[in-house]
Each structure stands twice: as C-alpha cells, then as structure tokens.
Design an enzyme around this catalytic site. Structure first.
Site, PDB file in Angstrom:
ATOM      1  CB  CYS A 194      -0.924  -0.044   1.046  1.00 55.04           C
ATOM      2  SG  CYS A 194      -2.569   1.119   0.726  1.00 55.04           S
TER       3      CYS A 194
ATOM      4  CG  HIS B  35      -3.202  -3.697   3.110  1.00 52.82           C
ATOM      5  ND1 HIS B  35      -2.280  -3.212   3.957  1.00 52.82           N
ATOM      6  CD2 HIS B  35      -4.126  -2.527   2.756  1.00 52.82           C
ATOM      7  CE1 HIS B  35      -2.389  -1.854   4.206  1.00 52.82           C
ATOM      8  NE2 HIS B  35      -3.358  -1.507   3.169  1.00 52.82           N
TER       9      HIS B  35
ATOM     10  CD  GLU C   6      -1.190  -6.336   5.195  1.00 49.52           C
ATOM     11  OE1 GLU C   6      -0.787  -6.517   4.010  1.00 49.52           O
ATOM     12  OE2 GLU C   6      -1.271  -5.320   5.486  1.00 49.52           O
TER      13      GLU C   6
HETATM   14  N1  GLN Z   1      -1.921   6.458   2.897  1.00 54.27           N
HETATM   15  C1  GLN Z   1      -2.034   5.840   1.632  1.00 54.27           C
HETATM   16  C2  GLN Z   1      -3.469   5.979   0.923  1.00 54.27           C
HETATM   17  O1  GLN Z   1      -4.168   6.593   1.568  1.00 54.27           O
HETATM   18  C3  GLN Z   1      -1.594   4.606   1.917  1.00 54.27           C
HETATM   19  C4  GLN Z   1      -2.666   3.859   2.648  1.00 54.27           C
HETATM   20  C5  GLN Z   1      -2.006   2.388   3.270  1.00 54.27           C
HETATM   21  O2  GLN Z   1      -0.984   2.325   3.154  1.00 54.27           O
HETATM   22  N2  GLN Z   1      -3.096   1.771   3.923  1.00 54.27           N
HETATM   23  O3  GLN Z   1      -3.535   5.652  -0.225  1.00 54.27           O
END
Ligand code: GLN
Length: 614
Positions: A398, A525, A527
């Site tokens: 992310c 994600h 995970e």
């Molecule tokens: N802050 C970034 C976004 O909003 C990444 C979010 C995250 O890593 N979950 O896109």
C-alpha cells in the site's frame, strides 16, 4: 446455535483473543462449524479511525469493514471470513437504537439502556451468529463471543447485562461462559496466587454471569491444590479449570486446551456429547513443533512508523511468519523506525541513524508496510532506494508500494520533486494522487476498502506466477490515494512494470522491477488473507527471495491457495545453525503467549527484534 462467551478478568492483555480463537479451533477440530463475534465496548463505530499506536492494527475484512485486530486472529485460526457486523461496538449499537428512535419505532416510549440497548445487543448477536463464514451454507453450530475489556469496566456494563439476559434466554445447555483470568506467582514465595481470580469471578457473579470454565494464565501449569482452591472458591469443577501457561508459540494454545480436555468440559456444558467427536489437531501439532525447531534464520527489516508497537503490524508479522514456516526458516524481524533513516537524524540523533542503517543493511529482505501521514516517508523512500540499487528483496504494501513508485520517479526518471499528493498537495510531479471516490472531510469508512479484483497483465511476472498464474486475484484494500494514471506510461518506459491492474485497467495494483531479483509492490494488503498453512503468495515470494530460493519456489508451481503441507519432503532444518539475535547467539526466551510487549522481544508468540537508542 450454541454460544461460548469469553470474558477476561484481573488485567487486560491476557491473550483473551488468542484463547477465544483457540477454543474455536478446538471445537472446529471436534467436527463443529464455528463462527465468532468480537464485542468492543468503545464508542467508536469501528476501529477505522483509531490509531494503531493505541489499539494495534486495523484489520480489514472482505466487505470493507475496518475491525479490531482480534478479528484477524479469528480469521487466521479458524480459516473463516467474517463480516463487519461480527465486530460489535457501543458506537454501532447506539447508532442503531438512536436511528430507530428517530424513525419513531419505539412508539413514544422512553428509550433506555435497559431494555432497548440490551435488546439491540441480543438481537445483533443472534442475527450475526447465523451468517455463514466458512464458505458453507447455513448457520454454524457454535458462535464464540469475545467480550473486550476486563470485567468491571464501566463501558462494558450494558453488554454484561445483555449477555446475562441472553444466557437466560437461550437457556442452559446452549451457553458456556469461559472466564480468562490470571494466576500470578509472587517471586518471594514462588506460590501461585488465586485471590485475583477469586475476586474477578465474584465480580462476574455480582453482575449476573456464572463462569462454567476458568482459563487461567500462568507461567507454569497450575498445581493441583491451587486448582482445588479455585474450584472451591469460584464454584467451578476442577476438570473445568484449565491453565494456559507460557508456551514457545501461540499455535500450542489449542493443543494445551485439548491436553487438558477443555473440549470435554465445553461439550458437557453445551450438551454436545455424541455430536462433538474426538478432536484431531495433527496439523496444529506439526506446525507448533515445526515452528519451535526452525533454526536457519531469515532476517526481514520492517521499515515503518509504528515500530515501537509490533501489534500495529500484527497481520504483516503473521503473514511473514506463515511464509517463513512454509519455507522452513526461522523468522527474525528487525524493526527500523523510518524517521531514523532520514538525513536530518544523522545530525540530530547519530546513534539512532547508524543503528537504523545497520539493521537495514544487515537484512536479507526489506518490507515497507502500509501507513498514513508524512512522518517517516522520506526514510521509507530511502529504504526502497537502498533495496532497488543493492538488489535486496523488497516488498512494499500500500503506502510501501506508493513510496517505491515515488522513489523510482525521483531516481530513475529524474523527477526530483516527485511525491504523493497526500504529503505535498501541490507537488509538480504527483505520481500518487487522490482517488476520485475518497472523502477529505469524513475519515470513517470513506476509503477504497475491502476485497477488490486485480487482473494480472504481465503473465510472466514474478507476482503473477506467485499467484499461481491465475488471471485475477481478490485481495483487500484500504487506501485513499493511487498511482497517477497519467504517469504510468513514463514509469513503464523507464522499466517499472505494472503487472496487476483493476478491472478498468486504470488503477495500478501491482508493480514490479523485472530486472531486480525481487522488487514488488502491491496497492492491496496481502497480509489480511494469509493463513497458517496457506501463506500469502507475495510474502512467500519475499521470504523465498530473501533466502535465495525464489526460482525453486516459482518452479514448484504450487504456490497459491494450495495447502502448504507440513509433512512435505523438504528437509527440516540444520539444528546446528545459530540464530543471531541482537548480535549474540541466544536461545529464544520462553514467552507469555499472546501478551503484547511494547518494546520488542516477543509479540504474540513471535520472535522480534528492536534496536534501542542506547
Ligand atoms: N496513505 C495511503 C493512501 O491512503 C496508503 C494507505 C495504506 O497504506 N493503507 O492511499
């Protein structure tokens, strides 16, 4: 439907979530279908707006629910998929009741905690318990309900009252209360003390709940006379008192419960004799023992913002562990605070700066997890640069993927001011931009959340192969920003491959540098969907690449969604190899399973390592 309620007494952080999940595992091993509900008595609607510093990670569900990390424990232990409604909070219940009041549903009555809030809680539990979560049709046989907090908390009173009424309503034989408590040992005399548990059970009874089973956390197994004393004072038969003593990893907990015949005690309370069969936990036994006997280390540096609280990255840690066990490696995690890698810290805190770079450079693989806000972003970018230039295996998740794109744009495209609009809203070269569907004013539940589809566009990429060369995969998301579609062309020409995209082809989901041994980033994600025995493909890729085994893994062709058998033909480990922990050969300490440590060491049964500033 049968219900098992798990409450906690004496102190918080006893590992109630792991205990409740392990009870679920044991019942599942008896051939029963199990679901679970977590009650969090706080006022927030959900965990989405809560800082990981305070509460640990926000766990994201398939339906986009942002939940307490315990739901992650349930999903991993029971291999189920929960819904947002499986996490009850005071905020949700009050909102539901107040909405009903506004609609006039209470027909002029005074709306009160008892009976309106307590009724709403009971209705919610009954409704949600029926939702199938294991991929099969129809409701489960047993619902494990975990009540967050400790008995006596003011916040949990309406829930206790509701659960007392509920136990009466569903009747004996359908409700089993397991109370998790602490039996401390005073060093001076070395005696196991029962008084805290006695008091906590008394408190529970005073609130109208009677424990059927006591699960006592202790360093060692309870002495027989201690059990007898607890039984006498708490009115619980000795065969219904189990000790959850310290174990080397949390996969031992279901085994511990089975050894002490907790399934028989629960079966008796719930009238399951003849329905529940003798539990078989071979897979868990093999995994728990295997984990204890891994010696060949794989060192992963996690470069993040919340490195002081490993629970903030719990699912990432678990996914790394699943992948390491699948590759028969002992996982060693080095926490690298992203800010300490930054240039200014060289002057301000040279010791921290040196220590952070030493850890980063000593790692076999580097992982940059998700995150929000600009603190430490430059440090993360430096970590990605180091990994790219030195051909160190890298996984960016992310935000970790977004910073890898920024780094690439700066170093390879020469756009020195490339940045994310999240950190520099008016940047001239925004390679990460705000997504049209996001909200800047409302923080709760307004991101791109939950399960979305990623299509693999580059079939011979490492990421596509890791996912078993399927054409698409569903993974969970939680973000507001995305790769700027207008810059994809130049980035691609410069050698950054966008191997996975969403259904429109405009939203970038997976990046990769084909010429690098393993440099992968994902907007999702991975995970959250990793399971023991079914490690997440991208984590498997990172671990395998960090051990120089990626080719072997890719050739085996059996990566994704195949149950990774523990009885495989891979030789176990070289018992003579030494694990270097904090620079010295050390035996792992015995741990309190599930206890949350703030300063490194063991976390939820996981061996982690954090440097200190001295
Ligand atoms: N802050 C970034 C976004 O909003 C990444 C979010 C995250 O890593 N979950 O896109």
């Amino acid at each position: 439907m049968k219900y098992v309620l798990v409450t906690g007494g004496v102190v918080s952080g006893l590992g109630k979530g792991v205990t409740a999940s392990s009870i679920g595992v044991l019942l599942k091993a008896c051939g029963l279908r199990v679901t679970s509900i977590k009650i969090d008595p706080y006022l927030n609607t959900d965990a989405g707006t809560m800082s990981p510093f305070e509460h640990g990670e926000v766990f994201v569900l398939d339906d986009g629910g942002e939940a307490d990390l315990d739901l992650g424990n349930y999903e991993r232990f029971l291999d189920i998929k929960l819904t947002r409604d499986n996490n009850i909070t005071t905020g949700k219940i009050y909102r539901y009741v107040i909405d009903k009041e506004r609609k006039g549903d209470y027909l002029g009555k005074t709306v009160q905690v008892v009976p309106h809030i307590t009724d709403a809680i009971q209705e919610w539990i009954e409704r949600v318990a029926k939702i199938p979560v294991d991929g099969e049709e129809g409701p489960a046989d047993v619902c494990v309900i975990e009540l967050g907090g400790t008995i006596g908390d003011i916040e949990s009173m309406p829930f206790i009252e509701a659960l007392g009424q509920f136990s009466y309503r569903v009747g004996p034989g359908n409700f089993c209360l397991v109370h998790v408590s602490l039996v401390p040992v005073l060093n001076v005399v070395g005696e196991q003390k029962t008084k805290p548990t006695q008091h906590s059970v008394r408190g529970l009874r005073g609130l109208g709940l009677t424990p059927n089973i006591l699960a006592c956390r202790s360093t060692k197994a309870l002495e027989e006379n201690v059990k007898a004393k607890l039984s006498q004072f708490c009115h619980v038969p000795t065969q219904n008192i189990v000790t959850l003593y310290d174990v080397s990893n949390i996969w031992h907990i279901p085994l511990l419960l089975k050894e002490q015949k907790a399934h028989e005690a629960i079966s008796k309370v719930l009238n399951l004799d003849g329905i529940a069969k003798e539990p078989s936990l071979e897979e868990w036994t093999a995994r728990a023992n295997l984990c204890d006997n891994l010696h060949v280390p794989v060192r992963i540096a996690i470069v993040g913002k919340y490195t002081g609280l490993p629970d903030a990255y719990l699912s990432v840690l678990k996914a790394l562990l699943h992948a390491s066990v699948a590759r028969r490696k002992k996982l060693i995690v080095d926490w690298v605070p992203a800010c300490d890698l930054e240039k200014p810290s060289e002057k301000e805190n040279p010791v921290a700066y040196k220590a952070a770079w030493k850890l980063l450079k000593g790692a076999d693989g580097i992982l940059v997890p998700g995150g929000f806000g600009d603190r430490g972003v430059e440090g993360k970018i430096l970590a990605a640069k180091y990994a790219r230039e030195n051909r160190i295996p890298f996984l960016g998740i992310c935000l970790g993927m977004q910073i890898a794109v920024i780094e690439f744009a700066r170093s390879v495209l020469g756009l020195h001011d490339a940045n994310s609009a999240e950190f520099v809203p008016d940047t001239k070269n925004p390679c990460i931009v705000f997504m049209p569907e996001g909200s800047r004013t409302h923080m709760g539940g307004t991101m791109r959340l939950g399960s979305r589809r990623t299509f693999f566009h580059v079939k011979d990429s490492k990421s596509a192969k890791l996912y078993g060369s399927k054409s698409f995969v569903d993974e969970r998301h939680r973000h507001r920003y995305e790769v700027n579609p207008d810059m994809v062309g130049c980035l691609e020409m410069a050698g950054l491959s966008f191997t996975g995209k969403d259904e429109t082809g405009k939203r970038m989901e997976v990046i990769e540098i084909p010429s690098h041994p393993f440099f992968v980033g994902a907007q999702f994600h991975p995970e959250y969907k990793s399971r023991p025995g079914k490690a997440s493909p991208l984590f498997l890729g990172l671990i395998a690449a960090s051990c120089g085994e990626l080719d072997e893994l890719l050739q085996s062709g059996s990566v994704h969604n195949h149950h990774q058998s523990l009885a495989g033909n891979r030789p176990l480990v070289d018992p003579k190899s030494v694990v270097y922990y904090n620079g010295a050969a050390k035996k792992p300490p015995n741990v309190l399973a599930g206890v949350r440590y703030n300063n490194g060491g063991y976390c939820n049964g996981l061996y982690t390592n954090r440097y200190t500033h001295e």
